[in-house]
Motif scaffolding. Sequence first.
Motif, mmCIF file in Angstrom:
data_model
loop_
_atom_site.group_PDB
_atom_site.id
_atom_site.type_symbol
_atom_site.label_atom_id
_atom_site.label_comp_id
_atom_site.label_asym_id
_atom_site.label_seq_id
_atom_site.Cartn_x
_atom_site.Cartn_y
_atom_site.Cartn_z
ATOM 1 N N ARG A 8 -50.132 1.604 33.360
ATOM 2 C CA ARG A 8 -49.079 1.417 32.363
ATOM 3 C C ARG A 8 -48.295 2.694 32.076
ATOM 4 O O ARG A 8 -47.157 2.631 31.615
ATOM 5 C CB ARG A 8 -49.680 0.863 31.057
ATOM 6 N N ASP A 9 -48.930 3.861 32.294
ATOM 7 C CA ASP A 9 -48.265 5.124 31.943
ATOM 8 C C ASP A 9 -47.582 5.761 33.147
ATOM 9 O O ASP A 9 -48.187 6.526 33.889
ATOM 10 C CB ASP A 9 -49.274 6.113 31.352
ATOM 11 N N SER A 10 -46.303 5.488 33.305
ATOM 12 C CA SER A 10 -45.539 6.153 34.352
ATOM 13 C C SER A 10 -45.180 7.545 33.832
ATOM 14 O O SER A 10 -45.246 7.790 32.624
ATOM 15 C CB SER A 10 -44.269 5.361 34.636
ATOM 16 N N PRO A 11 -44.756 8.469 34.705
ATOM 17 C CA PRO A 11 -44.320 9.786 34.212
ATOM 18 C C PRO A 11 -43.237 9.648 33.136
ATOM 19 O O PRO A 11 -43.293 10.341 32.103
ATOM 20 C CB PRO A 11 -43.786 10.465 35.470
ATOM 21 N N GLU A 12 -42.280 8.754 33.338
ATOM 22 C CA GLU A 12 -41.182 8.586 32.354
ATOM 23 C C GLU A 12 -41.734 8.124 31.004
ATOM 24 O O GLU A 12 -41.288 8.584 29.954
ATOM 25 C CB GLU A 12 -40.155 7.542 32.837
ATOM 26 N N MET A 13 -42.684 7.207 31.075
ATOM 27 C CA MET A 13 -43.296 6.687 29.854
ATOM 28 C C MET A 13 -43.981 7.811 29.089
ATOM 29 O O MET A 13 -43.840 7.948 27.872
ATOM 30 C CB MET A 13 -44.313 5.598 30.230
ATOM 31 N N LEU A 14 -44.705 8.667 29.827
ATOM 32 C CA LEU A 14 -45.419 9.774 29.178
ATOM 33 C C LEU A 14 -44.437 10.767 28.566
ATOM 34 O O LEU A 14 -44.645 11.279 27.465
ATOM 35 C CB LEU A 14 -46.324 10.491 30.187
ATOM 36 N N LYS A 15 -43.346 11.009 29.281
ATOM 37 C CA LYS A 15 -42.348 11.958 28.787
ATOM 38 C C LYS A 15 -41.764 11.461 27.468
ATOM 39 O O LYS A 15 -41.654 12.205 26.490
ATOM 40 C CB LYS A 15 -41.244 12.146 29.826
ATOM 41 N N SER A 16 -41.418 10.190 27.457
ATOM 42 C CA SER A 16 -40.843 9.597 26.259
ATOM 43 C C SER A 16 -41.874 9.612 25.112
ATOM 44 O O SER A 16 -41.569 9.959 23.974
ATOM 45 C CB SER A 16 -40.388 8.179 26.582
ATOM 46 N N TYR A 17 -43.107 9.271 25.443
ATOM 47 C CA TYR A 17 -44.187 9.234 24.450
ATOM 48 C C TYR A 17 -44.374 10.603 23.803
ATOM 49 O O TYR A 17 -44.394 10.750 22.574
ATOM 50 C CB TYR A 17 -45.476 8.791 25.152
ATOM 51 N N LEU A 18 -44.476 11.618 24.663
ATOM 52 C CA LEU A 18 -44.793 12.962 24.147
ATOM 53 C C LEU A 18 -43.635 13.586 23.382
ATOM 54 O O LEU A 18 -43.841 14.468 22.553
ATOM 55 C CB LEU A 18 -45.245 13.864 25.303
ATOM 56 N N SER A 19 -42.415 13.117 23.653
ATOM 57 C CA SER A 19 -41.252 13.700 22.973
ATOM 58 C C SER A 19 -41.267 13.399 21.473
ATOM 59 O O SER A 19 -40.510 13.996 20.714
ATOM 60 C CB SER A 19 -39.962 13.182 23.603
ATOM 61 N N HIS A 20 -42.134 12.488 21.031
ATOM 62 C CA HIS A 20 -42.173 12.137 19.613
ATOM 63 C C HIS A 20 -43.057 13.044 18.781
ATOM 64 O O HIS A 20 -43.161 12.869 17.576
ATOM 65 C CB HIS A 20 -42.609 10.675 19.441
#
Lengths: 225, 148
Positions: free
Chosen positions: A137-149
């Motif tokens: 479920r965690d693509s690199p893009e997903m992780l990037k977006s997640y961590l930006s919060h």
Amino acid sequence: MNTIRRWTQMGADKWREIMGGWGLGTGGWRGSLCFALCNLLLLFMACKPLERVPQSDPDLTLSADPYPFGGDLTLVDHDGNSFHLADHQRPFLLFFGYASCPDACPQTMARLASAYTILGEDARDLRTLFVSVDPKRDSPEMLKSYLSHFDVPAVGLTGVQDSIDAVVKRYAAHYEIGEQNSAAGYLIDHSLYTYLLDQNGDLRFFFRPSHTAEDIATVVRQLSR
Amino acid sequence: MRLCLFFIFSLILLGVGCSDRDISSITIKNAWVRQNIPPQSVTAAYLAIHNEGMATALISASTPAAEVAEIHVITTDGNIMRMKKIDRLPIPEDGSATLQPGGNHLMLIGLRRDLAPGDSIALTLTFANGYTQTLRAPVVSFRDEGRR
């Protein structure tokens, strides 16, 4: 074993001395009982170090020697590039989680954000590695977006299942697919340590969920000394 | 006959009295919900339930802000946290149940909107004794949560 035998023998002699003084010679049942209890206690003390579980220092002192696990890793970062820990000469905080984790992961990130605030300038080199244990479920893009919060300078790491499993093993961590009857799909049960790695990539401390942001700051500050 | 009626009436009163005691005995405090992280449409809500009546259980939760609210319990097995969905969270007699970060929580799934700090959601809790309460839970930011 010889050491234990020697210690128990020392214990016996000592007890005979003490008990003899109280009129409790080894001939009496009380003396024998004391002798047996004393041996048991010593045996327990001698065996204790054998059951070594990963345990960080309760007094918030950085381990002088690196722990015998942790260390280098190669995964894919949240920009899709290869990430080798050894290429980065800086301290890192590392933990295992997944982006759709409702409780433990955001709680850890919130605590780390607070630790960064306390550390201020002392954390200028410190980066956080969020290693996903949910590559499906965690693509690199997903992780990037997640961590930006979060107010945490963090790098999300993912990879193929085998690479992630190798890192999990190397860090003596654990994860498994847990509850599958949730409306959220599956949940993942995972270990909760946050690892502190020094600039050489050596593991120097474990933080438990019970460690506060202040505790984290206290230990991290010792790295720069 | 009069005595019999009086007896029945007393029983009814007693019944009402008891259920009244149970129903009014639950207080819910410190409810809050964590801001979500788009595009993740899950988050968790926390609160403390105090019960001054007989043992009961939290049997469901719902909110217009999410499609589903599940009751999740955490068991910590050494260093591993295990999360399970349960159908009832027991609330002991004259006791309490606390839902807090790193522990038991309400998992909100399928958020209908992003929950930002400053916002709040309505949360309805239903208990096994028939008591239902709707309350408002403020959305707490990661920044504020880290300081807790």
